[in-house]
Design a protein around this motif. Structure first.
Motif, PDB file in Angstrom:
ATOM      1  N   VAL A   1       0.836  -1.200   0.000  1.00  0.00           N
ATOM      2  CA  VAL A   1       0.000   0.000   0.000  1.00  0.00           C
ATOM      3  C   VAL A   1       0.875   1.256   0.000  1.00  0.00           C
ATOM      4  O   VAL A   1       1.801   1.380   0.812  1.00  0.00           O
ATOM      5  CB  VAL A   1      -0.941   0.015   1.215  1.00  0.00           C
ATOM      6  N   SER A   2       0.594   2.170  -0.921  1.00  0.00           N
ATOM      7  CA  SER A   2       1.282   3.455  -0.980  1.00  0.00           C
ATOM      8  C   SER A   2       0.403   4.522  -0.354  1.00  0.00           C
ATOM      9  O   SER A   2      -0.825   4.379  -0.266  1.00  0.00           O
ATOM     10  CB  SER A   2       1.586   3.836  -2.431  1.00  0.00           C
ATOM     11  N   GLU A   3       1.022   5.595   0.084  1.00  0.00           N
ATOM     12  CA  GLU A   3       0.272   6.672   0.711  1.00  0.00           C
ATOM     13  C   GLU A   3      -0.771   7.221  -0.274  1.00  0.00           C
ATOM     14  O   GLU A   3      -0.470   7.511  -1.429  1.00  0.00           O
ATOM     15  CB  GLU A   3       1.221   7.790   1.135  1.00  0.00           C
ATOM     16  N   GLY A   4      -2.000   7.333   0.198  1.00  0.00           N
ATOM     17  CA  GLY A   4      -3.071   7.853  -0.642  1.00  0.00           C
ATOM     18  C   GLY A   4      -3.873   6.796  -1.345  1.00  0.00           C
ATOM     19  O   GLY A   4      -4.909   7.103  -1.946  1.00  0.00           O
ATOM     20  N   ASP A   5      -3.416   5.533  -1.319  1.00  0.00           N
ATOM     21  CA  ASP A   5      -4.180   4.464  -1.971  1.00  0.00           C
ATOM     22  C   ASP A   5      -5.515   4.267  -1.258  1.00  0.00           C
ATOM     23  O   ASP A   5      -5.605   4.335  -0.018  1.00  0.00           O
ATOM     24  CB  ASP A   5      -3.404   3.143  -1.930  1.00  0.00           C
ATOM     25  N   GLY A   6      -6.550   4.037  -2.055  1.00  0.00           N
ATOM     26  CA  GLY A   6      -7.861   3.821  -1.484  1.00  0.00           C
ATOM     27  C   GLY A   6      -8.617   2.718  -2.202  1.00  0.00           C
ATOM     28  O   GLY A   6      -8.249   2.318  -3.314  1.00  0.00           O
ATOM     29  N   VAL A   7      -9.666   2.216  -1.547  1.00  0.00           N
ATOM     30  CA  VAL A   7     -10.566   1.216  -2.129  1.00  0.00           C
ATOM     31  C   VAL A   7     -11.965   1.804  -2.089  1.00  0.00           C
ATOM     32  O   VAL A   7     -12.415   2.313  -1.037  1.00  0.00           O
ATOM     33  CB  VAL A   7     -10.511  -0.105  -1.360  1.00  0.00           C
ATOM     34  N   LEU A   8     -12.632   1.781  -3.252  1.00  0.00           N
ATOM     35  CA  LEU A   8     -13.982   2.304  -3.342  1.00  0.00           C
ATOM     36  C   LEU A   8     -14.973   1.164  -3.125  1.00  0.00           C
ATOM     37  O   LEU A   8     -14.896   0.124  -3.794  1.00  0.00           O
ATOM     38  CB  LEU A   8     -14.214   2.947  -4.712  1.00  0.00           C
ATOM     39  N   LEU A   9     -15.903   1.368  -2.209  1.00  0.00           N
ATOM     40  CA  LEU A   9     -16.963   0.401  -1.943  1.00  0.00           C
ATOM     41  C   LEU A   9     -18.248   0.923  -2.566  1.00  0.00           C
ATOM     42  O   LEU A   9     -18.707   2.036  -2.263  1.00  0.00           O
ATOM     43  CB  LEU A   9     -17.156   0.209  -0.442  1.00  0.00           C
ATOM     44  N   LEU A  10     -18.815   0.133  -3.456  1.00  0.00           N
ATOM     45  CA  LEU A  10     -20.060   0.512  -4.124  1.00  0.00           C
ATOM     46  C   LEU A  10     -21.148  -0.450  -3.669  1.00  0.00           C
ATOM     47  O   LEU A  10     -21.147  -1.647  -4.008  1.00  0.00           O
ATOM     48  CB  LEU A  10     -19.886   0.451  -5.645  1.00  0.00           C
ATOM     49  N   GLY A  11     -22.079   0.078  -2.855  1.00  0.00           N
ATOM     50  CA  GLY A  11     -23.058  -0.799  -2.221  1.00  0.00           C
ATOM     51  C   GLY A  11     -22.412  -1.520  -1.049  1.00  0.00           C
ATOM     52  O   GLY A  11     -21.504  -0.994  -0.389  1.00  0.00           O
ATOM     53  N   LEU A  12     -22.899  -2.723  -0.766  1.00  0.00           N
ATOM     54  CA  LEU A  12     -22.312  -3.582   0.268  1.00  0.00           C
ATOM     55  C   LEU A  12     -22.415  -2.980   1.663  1.00  0.00           C
ATOM     56  O   LEU A  12     -21.669  -3.352   2.576  1.00  0.00           O
ATOM     57  CB  LEU A  12     -20.824  -3.882  -0.045  1.00  0.00           C
ATOM     58  N   GLU A  13     -23.372  -2.059   1.882  1.00  0.00           N
ATOM     59  CA  GLU A  13     -23.510  -1.452   3.206  1.00  0.00           C
ATOM     60  C   GLU A  13     -23.878  -2.492   4.260  1.00  0.00           C
ATOM     61  O   GLU A  13     -23.562  -2.340   5.464  1.00  0.00           O
ATOM     62  CB  GLU A  13     -24.593  -0.363   3.176  1.00  0.00           C
TER      63      GLU A  13
END
Length: 478
Positions: free
Chosen positions: A11-23
């Protein structure tokens, strides 16, 4: 201590994962991601998710099967988003959802619920894939920006291509795919026949010495036309003992044409310079010949005739009482002799006035103006002397102009101006005559133009009907 994760060190600084739905999965399902330093971004709408991806905030998307297909369709419609890695989640107990996930075109499919280690592995795989795609896209962009065809080929007689960029089609009008593995044609087949041995010899010398090579040679296009190329490359040894060539091929046809045009221009300029020099030498020789003829006439024939005239004058003075029938032939001969001497002097001055050679334009032009058929106003601003060829050209420019004024202009007066300034001698002759002079109608003005050109001078004539004639000659004075 936190358990080992597949995401460790990835993981690099600023990396993100987008969650669409799945609440419905809750926050605890994603702890393995946040523990590795990933930012969690959430979206419930497709357009919002696409904006987040476009901002570069989330190289990996984990989406519910209900929204995954629509997201994938939106992302794939935008080539600049091709690097994103989409994981679609389907319910473990729903074969229908699993089929929909598999048919969505997702990069990966994950069943829910899932173990943290499974999620970590899937996201780690997605990060690597997204970075690889981004690097490939950057490399492709760089390759497409290079004004040449990049390649890797085998070091064999056919230059069998393992990889070749699409720019080659702009050069030879054959697609790159034709050359990969020599599927349709070998690269050697588009080399100009006269250059093939040269290319092969030069490349093999480079392989033997381990030095890069740079070659200029010709390729033959589909239509038979020829393009000049510059190829730069170097041999690389593979682990199995084979040699590969890595390099780039640039189209330099325009440059070669420009160089050829420059060489031809230089040759033409050299020829023109020789013509000018030859013309100048001819003009100098003609002027020397004119001066010699003038001196010979003045010192030879003219002096002899003057002596004869003097002798006849003495005889006439001694024989005043002689009968008219005796004196008349002598006196007639003396009259003709004097007329001939006058014509001889005019001829000598026309050839090359001695005063021009001896004293320059400062004295030669006033004498020329005094002999003109119309009154001449003379304005001069000159240094003491100028180069002989320049003085001669300026003198004959004024002489020809005043001769034309007398013959054709029907003028009442003329004005001559001669001045030297910043290395240029400017001679102007104006008259108030009828105008309408045609520089191409006779040989006099054309001959004058040629004489001026021989010393890199120019001649301009403005002669409107009814407005007189303006002649302007410009000559380099140094």
């Amino acid at each position: 201590m936190r358990p080992h994760s597949a995401l460790d060190g990835l993981v690099s600084e600023g990396d993100g994962v987008l969650l669409l739905g799945l609440e419905e999965l809750g926050e605890h399902a994603w702890t393995v991601l946040t523990a590795s330093g990933l930012r969690l971004l959430r979206a419930t709408e497709i357009d919002v998710a696409v904006r987040v991806i476009a901002d570069g905030a989330a190289p990996v998307v984990v989406a519910h099967v209900g929204q995954g297909p629509a997201l994938i369709s939106a992302v794939r419609a935008r080539p600049e988003l091709a690097a994103v890695h989409v994981v679609v989640c389907a319910d473990l107990d729903s074969p229908q959802e699993l089929r929909e996930a598999l048919d969505s075109g997702a990069d990966d499919v994950m069943r829910i619920p899932f173990e943290p280690q499974v999620l970590a592995v899937r996201v780690a795989t997605g990060l690597r894939a997204a970075r690889l795609r981004a690097n490939e896209a950057m490399l492709r962009s760089l390759v497409d920006s290079i004004p040449g065809a990049l390649y890797r080929c085998a070091c064999d007689g056919d230059w069998t291509m393992a990889w070749l960029s699409d720019e080659i089609e702009n050069i030879v009008d054959y697609p790159a795919s034709d050359f990969i593995g020599s599927a349709v044609r070998t690269f050697a087949s588009v080399e100009h026949p006269d250059d093939h041995d040269y290319v092969a010899r030069s490349v093999m010398e480079s392989v033997a010495t381990g030095r890069p090579f740079a070659l200029e040679y010709r390729l033959v296009r589909r239509d038979g036309s020829v393009r000049w190329v510059l190829e730069r490359g170097q041999a690389q040894q593979a682990g199995d003992g084979r040699w590969w060539l890595d390099g780039a091929i640039f189209d330099i046809t325009a440059r070669r044409a420009a160089e050829q045009a420059l060489r031809e221009h230089e040759v033409t300029e050299a020829q023109l310079a020789e013509v000018r020099a030859s013309r100048t030498r001819i003009l100098d020789a003609a002027d020397r010949a004119r001066r010699d003829i003038e001196r010979n006439l003045h010192d030879g024939a003219q002096q002899r005739l003057v002596s004869v005239a003097l002798g006849l004058n003495i005889w006439a003075a001694k024989h005043r009482d002689a009968p008219d029938e005796v004196r008349a032939p002598i006196l007639d001969a003396l009259t003709e002799l004097r007329a001939g001497l006058g014509e001889l002097r005019d001829l000598a001055r026309g050839l090359h006035p001695a005063v021009l050679s001896d004293h320059g334009l400062q004295h030669a032009l006033p004498a020329l103006a005094q002999r003109a058929a119309v009154p001449v106003e003379l304005d001069m601003a000159l240094p003491e002397r100028l180069p002989v060829a320049v003085e001669a050209a300026a003198y004959f420019a004024v002489s020809e102009a005043l001769t034309n004024v007398a013959r054709y202009a029907e003028a009442s007066q003329a004005r001559v101006s001669v001045a030297e300034h910043d290395g240029e001698l400017v001679v102007t002759v104006d008259d108030d005559g009828v105008g309408g002079a045609d520089p191409g109608a006779g040989s006099g003005l054309q001959g004058l133009r040629d004489r001026l050109a021989a010393v890199n001078g120019t001649l301009v004539i403005d002669s409107r009907p009814g407005e007189g004639t303006h002649l302007r000659a410009c000559l380099p004075s140094r």
